[in-house]
Design an enzyme around this catalytic site. Structure first.
Site, short mmCIF file in Angstrom:
data_model
loop_
_atom_site.label_atom_id
_atom_site.label_comp_id
_atom_site.label_asym_id
_atom_site.label_seq_id
_atom_site.Cartn_x
_atom_site.Cartn_y
_atom_site.Cartn_z
N ASP A 174 -20.12 -11.78 -13.70
CA ASP A 174 -21.10 -12.44 -12.85
C ASP A 174 -20.82 -13.94 -12.91
O ASP A 174 -21.23 -14.63 -13.85
CB ASP A 174 -22.52 -12.11 -13.32
CG ASP A 174 -23.57 -12.73 -12.41
OD1 ASP A 174 -23.19 -13.49 -11.49
OD2 ASP A 174 -24.77 -12.46 -12.61
N PHE B 69 -28.56 -13.26 -17.39
CA PHE B 69 -29.39 -13.39 -16.20
C PHE B 69 -28.57 -12.95 -14.99
O PHE B 69 -27.49 -13.48 -14.75
CB PHE B 69 -29.89 -14.82 -16.00
CG PHE B 69 -30.79 -14.94 -14.80
CD1 PHE B 69 -32.13 -14.58 -14.88
CD2 PHE B 69 -30.30 -15.38 -13.58
CE1 PHE B 69 -32.97 -14.65 -13.77
CE2 PHE B 69 -31.13 -15.46 -12.45
CZ PHE B 69 -32.46 -15.10 -12.56
N LYS C 109 -24.42 -19.19 -5.70
CA LYS C 109 -24.80 -20.58 -5.95
C LYS C 109 -23.94 -21.62 -5.20
O LYS C 109 -24.25 -21.93 -4.08
CB LYS C 109 -24.87 -20.84 -7.45
CG LYS C 109 -26.06 -20.07 -8.06
CD LYS C 109 -26.62 -20.69 -9.31
CE LYS C 109 -27.99 -20.16 -9.65
NZ LYS C 109 -28.02 -18.99 -10.53
C1 LIG Z 1 -28.69 -17.67 -10.39
C2 LIG Z 1 -27.97 -16.46 -10.87
C3 LIG Z 1 -28.14 -15.21 -10.25
C4 LIG Z 1 -29.15 -14.97 -9.15
O1 LIG Z 1 -28.82 -15.67 -7.99
P1 LIG Z 1 -29.90 -15.75 -6.81
O2 LIG Z 1 -29.14 -16.43 -5.70
O3 LIG Z 1 -31.07 -16.52 -7.30
O4 LIG Z 1 -30.26 -14.36 -6.45
C5 LIG Z 1 -27.38 -14.15 -10.70
N1 LIG Z 1 -26.50 -14.30 -11.70
C6 LIG Z 1 -26.32 -15.49 -12.32
C7 LIG Z 1 -25.31 -15.59 -13.41
C8 LIG Z 1 -27.05 -16.60 -11.93
O5 LIG Z 1 -26.89 -17.77 -12.57
#
Ligand SMILES: *Cc1c(COP(=O)(O)O)cnc(C)c1O
Length: 417
Positions: A240, A155, A269
Site C-alpha cells: 500500500d 492504515f 494521495k
Molecule cells: C491515506 C491512506 C489510505 C486511504 O486513502 P483515502 O484516499 O483517504 O481513501 C490508504 N492507505 C494508506 C497507506 C494511506 O496513507
C-alpha cells in the site's frame, strides 16, 4: 437553523464571502461531524504556502496529507487540468480515452508492474487490491484462500474492507460486523508473519512506511524478508503505497529503497498532485485474474484526473527532481536531529525522504502543532506524541529552515511548560 443564503437565493455569492468564523460555524451546522477539524479555514494556496480566510499565510508542511506533492497549484498541473476541462471532462469507462492510456503507460514504464486499474481514492485502490488478490488466489489455489495478513498500526482507508484490513481497533469499533478474512501481525517482525500464515492466507499487505500509524519505517531487511516468504509460500505481496508513492520518500516508489517489487500496489494521495485519483497496479499474471465485469468505478481514471496525474508524474520523473527531494529531505532530517539534541522532549526522529515523524516523550504533539500554527507553520499531530512532517516535495532549503525556526520556538515554549 439558519443557513447561508436562501434555498434559491444568492447562496453561492455569499459563500465565497464568508469570514473564517462563519465558515467554521456553518461547517458545524451542515457537515457530518466526521472530522476533528482545526479552527482554520483555508482559501488559497501557492507552492509551499496556504492562506486562511483571515488573510494569514502559513508554511504548509501537511500538504493536504501528502497529497499536494508538488505544492499548491503547481502551474503544470493547473494548466493540464484547464486544457483537459475544455476538451473532455468525463465519458465513463464504456469507452477508451487517451489520458488513461498515457498515465497507465507512465506508471508501468516506471514500475515493475504491468497493468493499472484507476479509481478515485486510496481506500478504493486498497479495495481493488483486496478483490484482485482474492480473485487470483481462488483461481490459483482454490476457494478457501482468501485471507490477507496486514500489520498492526497499519492504515488502509475507511471503507468497510479497508478498516477491516487496518490493524487498529479504533478505526473498526462501532462498525461491526466487518468483512472477514483479515489478520494482523506486528510490523517489522518476520517470524510473527511466518507464524501467522495459515491455510486460508492468500496475501500479505503492508505499507513500506506506516504513515497514519506513526511514521514507522520498514526495517531494511524486513520487506526483502517478506518478499522471500511470499515467494516461498505462494502468497501475493501487496504494498500500500498510497502515502509513500509518487516521490514522497525520495524514490518514485518507496519499495525501491528495499530492492524488491510487489505483486500488487495501491496508489492515490499525491498521484494527482491535488486532484483526486487512485490506482491499483499489478503484475501481468495477477491482473489476469480480473476479467470484464469483475470490477469497475464510474469516475475511475476520468480524463481530468488522468491529465492532472500525468502532469504530476512527468514533473516528478524529470531528471534531478527526486535527487533534489532527497537532498532537501536530508537537510530537514539533520535540522530535526539538531532539535532532538537540544530538546529532550523529542525522543526520536524517523522517516524516509519527505515523510518524517518526530516522536515526543510526552503528550505534547497537539500543543506543539497548535503553537506552530499560531506562528505560521502547519504540521500534523498523530495521536498525542507524534509530529508528522509532510512538506511538498518541491519545498526549498530556505522554507525548511523557516519551518525549523518556528518549530524551535514552539518546542522552547512547550519545554518551558
Ligand atoms: C491515506 C491512506 C489510505 C486511504 O486513502 P483515502 O484516499 O483517504 O481513501 C490508504 N492507505 C494508506 C497507506 C494511506 O496513507
Amino acid at each position: 437553523m439558519t443557513f447561508v443564503g436562501s434555498r434559491f437565493g444568492e447562496r453561492e455569492e455569499e459563500l465565497v464571502d464568508l469570514d473564517q468564523e462563519e465558515i467554521i460555524t456553518q461547517a458545524g451546522r451542515c457537515l457530518m461531524q466526521t472530522y476533528g477539524r482545526l479552527p482554520l479555514a483555508l482559501v488559497r494556496g501557492e507552492g509551499a504556502y496556504v492562506w486562511d480566510a483571515a488573510g494569514r499565510r502559513y508554511l504548509d508542511f501537511v500538504s493536504g496529507l501528502a497529497v499536494n506533492g508538488l505544492g499548491h497549484c503547481h502551474p503544470r498541473v493547473v494548466e493540464a487540468i484547464r486544457a483537459q476541462a475544455g476538451v473532455l471532462m468525463h465519458c465513463s469507462n464504456l469507452y477508451h480515452i487517451e489520458p488513461q492510456v498515457r498515465l497507465a503507460g507512465l506508471l508501468i514504464e516506471n514500475s515493475a508492474l504491468d497493468r493499472v486499474f484507476f479509481c478515485n481514492s486510496g481506500a478504493e485502490a486498497v479495495e481493488t487490491a483486496i478483490k484482485l488478490a482474492r480473485k487470483w488466489a481462488k483461481k490459483r489455489h482454490g476457494p478457501e484462500r482468501y485471507e490477507i495478513i496486514t500489520a498492526l498500526q497499519s492504515f488502509h482507508g475507511r471503507t468497510l474492507a479497508a478498516i477491516a484490513a487496518t490493524g487498529q481497533p479504533k478505526y473498526q469499533q462501532g462498525f461491526e460486523p466487518l468483512p472477514p478474512g483479515f489478520s494482523y501481525v506486528p510490523f517489522n517482525d518476520l517470524d510473527a508473519l511466518r507464524a501467522a500464515v495459515g491455510e486460508h492466507t492468500c496475501a500479505v499487505m503492508l505499507e513500506p512506511v506506516q504513515g497514519e500509524g506513526g511514521v514507522n519505517v520498514a526495517a531494511p531487511d524486513y520487506l526483502p524478508g517478506v518478499r522471500a516468504l511470499c515467494d516461498e509460500l505462494g502468497l501475493l505481496l501487496i504494498l500500500d503505497e498510497v502515502q509513500t508513492g509518487i516521490g514522497r520518500t525520495g524514490r518514485f516508489f518507496a519499495h525501491e529503497h528495499y530492492g524488491i517489487t510487489p505483486d500488487i500496489m495501491s496508489l492515490a494521495k499525491s498521484l494527482g498532485a491535488g486532484f483526486p485519483i487512485g490506482a491499483a497496479l499489478a503484475r501481468e499474471d495477477v491482473a489476469a485474474a480480473f476479467t470484464p465485469g469483475d470490477h469497475a468505478s464510474t469516475f475511475g481514471g476520468n480524463p481530468l484526473a488522468c491529465a492532472a496525474a500525468t502532469a504530476a508524474v512527468e514533473t516528478i520523473l524529470e531528471s534531478g527532481f527526486l535527487d533534489q527531494v532527497t537532498r532537501t529531505a536530508g537537510h530537514f532530517r539533520r535540522r530535526l536531529e539538531e532539535l532532538r539534541a537540544r530538546f529532550p522532549m523529542i525522543k526520536e526522529v524517523r522517516g524516509l525522504g519527505m515523510l518524517i515523524g518526530a516522536e515526543l516523550n510526552r503528550d505534547a504533539a497537539k500543543a506543539v502543532q497548535g503553537r506552530c500554527q499560531e506562528s505560521g507553520l502547519l504540521i500534523n499531530a498523530i495521536g498525542d506524541r507524534i509530529l508528522r512532517f509532510l512538506p511538498p516535495l518541491t519545498v526549498t532549503t530556505a522554507e525548511v529552515d523557516a519551518a525549523v525556526d518556528i518549530l524551535t520556538t514552539a518546542l522552547a515554549q512547550e519545554s518551558e511548560g
